[in-house]
Design an enzyme around this catalytic site. Structure first.
Site, mmCIF file in Angstrom:
data_model
loop_
_atom_site.group_PDB
_atom_site.id
_atom_site.type_symbol
_atom_site.label_atom_id
_atom_site.label_comp_id
_atom_site.label_asym_id
_atom_site.label_seq_id
_atom_site.Cartn_x
_atom_site.Cartn_y
_atom_site.Cartn_z
ATOM 1 N N HIS A 90 0.851 -1.198 0.000
ATOM 2 C CA HIS A 90 0.000 0.000 0.000
ATOM 3 C C HIS A 90 0.885 1.244 0.000
ATOM 4 C CE1 HIS A 90 0.486 1.020 4.349
ATOM 5 N NE2 HIS A 90 0.455 -0.286 4.549
ATOM 6 N N ASP A 92 -0.475 4.397 0.791
ATOM 7 C CA ASP A 92 -0.916 5.395 1.770
ATOM 8 C C ASP A 92 -0.140 5.202 3.068
ATOM 9 O OD1 ASP A 92 -2.514 2.933 2.259
ATOM 10 O OD2 ASP A 92 -3.431 4.137 3.838
ATOM 11 N N ASP A 123 6.519 1.115 6.002
ATOM 12 C CA ASP A 123 5.094 0.805 6.026
ATOM 13 C C ASP A 123 4.321 1.751 5.119
ATOM 14 O OD1 ASP A 123 2.627 -0.235 6.787
ATOM 15 O OD2 ASP A 123 2.491 1.036 8.556
ATOM 16 N N GLU A 156 -5.173 1.653 3.166
ATOM 17 C CA GLU A 156 -5.016 0.602 4.174
ATOM 18 C C GLU A 156 -4.964 1.183 5.580
ATOM 19 O OE1 GLU A 156 -3.208 -2.167 6.958
ATOM 20 O OE2 GLU A 156 -2.346 -0.257 6.298
ATOM 21 N N GLU A 157 -4.241 2.286 5.747
ATOM 22 C CA GLU A 157 -4.064 2.850 7.084
ATOM 23 C C GLU A 157 -5.360 3.418 7.650
ATOM 24 O OE1 GLU A 157 -1.578 2.182 8.646
ATOM 25 O OE2 GLU A 157 0.235 2.213 7.431
ATOM 26 N N HIS A 423 4.354 3.987 12.225
ATOM 27 C CA HIS A 423 3.278 4.764 12.845
ATOM 28 C C HIS A 423 3.791 5.750 13.881
ATOM 29 C CE1 HIS A 423 -0.249 1.813 11.784
ATOM 30 N NE2 HIS A 423 0.668 1.862 10.824
#
Length: 451
Positions: A90, A92, A123, A156-157, A423
């Site tokens: 992903h 995003d 990520d 996704e996030e 994150h």
């Protein structure tokens, strides 16, 4: 050694990989269009589509998914009769949080102490680069021996389910014999790991209202119902004294039987402050991968710097609940909603809105794809055997793919090992992990084709 040309090719491509990752990281592709420009996400989608076209992919398309975001799809035909493998990543990313807390700009890939720093580096923009490296190495070594489909998600996030709903409406699009999800990570740097368990999730926004407007706390405090105090009591009810999650009716006694996660190692990975206890009961693996876990991820109320001596009329919070395999996410949502409603005190009005939801996932580790990946990992990581681990986070698409394609073999690998700090501020990726995992993926595709 047959694997040597692949490893040499990947090593030679690492400077290009760094340049490409820098281009991707530069897109502020947070799929929250109230706070971040939609054009940034659309730019990242175009980048991914152009990259697939440059590698010879056919049927490349930017898909408009039902949640208002875009995913990128492409197909690379293999030899006649070859197996089909779907590769996922992903583009995003999470918001950068406190940009001033970063040691380098979050959307500018920066090398420091042997790692590459930037939001999305691990990520999961690095996951897309990993797929490209593996395919380029195979082409240089004689060709890609399977039919490859690539899907690069754009939300996704956010957990808003756009790609899941698109896949359900177009079930033939992502059908494959094996699926490699490039969005997890090794248990630690240098230890090859496949994630076999993902917790599902549900996200609820809960708002409490008690008054028509704020009141002076000196004049009305003590009798006027404080919405913020009511919300605090509701949120506190979600935790037992030891910090275990307590949602009425939701079992919380599961056990983990995979790789052991020592408490001292977890404290180090999580950067727990000295003297602060871990929460919950059971082993760390139990708490992370086999039991539900609630997190209050945000509260709307006056900041300390802007506070006045007032009784609050309204307050709201965003509550995330992670659930292990075997627990239906829809049922968990129902139980969490009922818990929040029943624990709201003083007859306060409570409104609950579901924001996101994803299914839990458990892999079948006895499949041929897992054997092929174990052999590939052993070559890419000499002297190390592939380990199985869980992940407390969710990848909602996994549950959807498992339901749509029950015969498909699903493997989860990636670059988000503990040092990556995904994150959080100062997210980074290890270029050595990127290189080794790209080699492993290339060898897996070749071994799976021959199996």
């Amino acid at each position: 050694m047959p694997s040597q040309p692949i490893a040499e090719t990947v090593a030679s491509l690492m400077p290009r990989a760094r340049e490409e990752l820098a281009e991707l990281v530069a897109f502020r592709s947070v799929a929250d269009f109230d706070r971040y420009p939609r054009s940034e996400s659309e730019g990242a989608a175009r980048w991914a589509a152009d990259a697939l076209r440059a590698e010879g992919f056919e049927d490349v398309a930017v898909l408009d998914t039902p949640d208002g975001t875009q995913s990128v799809y492409g197909r690379l035909a293999g030899p006649e009769g070859a197996r089909t493998v779907l590769l996922y990543a992903h583009y995003d990313v999470q918001p950068p949080l406190d940009e001033a807390g970063w040691d380098s700009p979050p959307f500018e890939l920066t090398e420091r102490d042997g790692r590459w720093y930037g939001r999305g580096a691990a990520d999961c923009k690095g996951g897309l680069v990993m797929h490209l490296l593996a395919l380029r190495a195979l082409r240089a070594a004689g060709g890609v021996p399977v039919t490859v489909k690539v899907i690069v998600e754009g939300s996704e996030e956010q957990g808003t389910g756009g790609l899941e709903r698109y896949a359900e409406a177009h079930p033939e699009l992502l059908e494959a014999d094996a699926i490699v999800i490039g969005d997890t990570g090794n248990f630690r740097v240098g230890l090859p790991t496949v994630t076999t368990v993902l917790r599902g999730m549900t996200m609820l926004r809960v708002r409490v209202d008690t008054l028509e407007g704020n009141l002076h706390s000196g004049q009305f405090g003590g009798a006027a119902p404080d919405a913020l105090a009511a919300l605090i009591r509701v949120l506190d009810s979600l935790r037992a004294e030891d910090g275990s999650t307590t949602v009425d009716g939701l079992a919380a006694d599961g056990g983990w039987e995979g790789v052991d996660y020592a408490e001292d190692r977890f404290r180090q990975d999580a950067r727990v402050l000295d003297g602060v206890d871990l929460t919950g009961s059971g082993t760390v693996g139990d708490r992370l991968w086999a039991r539900p876990a609630v997190t209050v991820v945000g509260i709307d109320c006056p900041s300390v710097s802007e506070a006045t001596p007032s009784v609050q009329a309204s307050a709201q919070a965003l509550v995330s609940l992670r659930v292990p395999p075997g627990v239906d996410a829809g049922e968990a949502t129902r139980l969490l909603r009922a818990h929040l409603e029943s624990r709201t005190p003083w007859g306060a009005r409570v409104r609950i809105e579901q924001v996101g939801q994803g299914r839990a996932f458990r892999a079948d580790t006895s499949s041929p794809a897992y054997r092929a990946m174990a052999e590939a990992m052993a070559v890419a990581y000499p002297g190390e055997e592939m380990r199985y681990a869980g992940q407390g986070g969710s990848i909602p698409l996994c549950g959807t793919l498992a339901a749509l394609y029950p015969r498909a073999e699903i493997l989860l690998i990636g670059l988000s090992e503990p040092e990556a700090r995904i994150h959080a501020v100062n997210e980074s990726v290890s270029p050595e992990e990127l290189e080794r995992l790209s080699v492993a993926e290339a060898l897996f595709l070749r071994g799976y084709a021959a199996g």
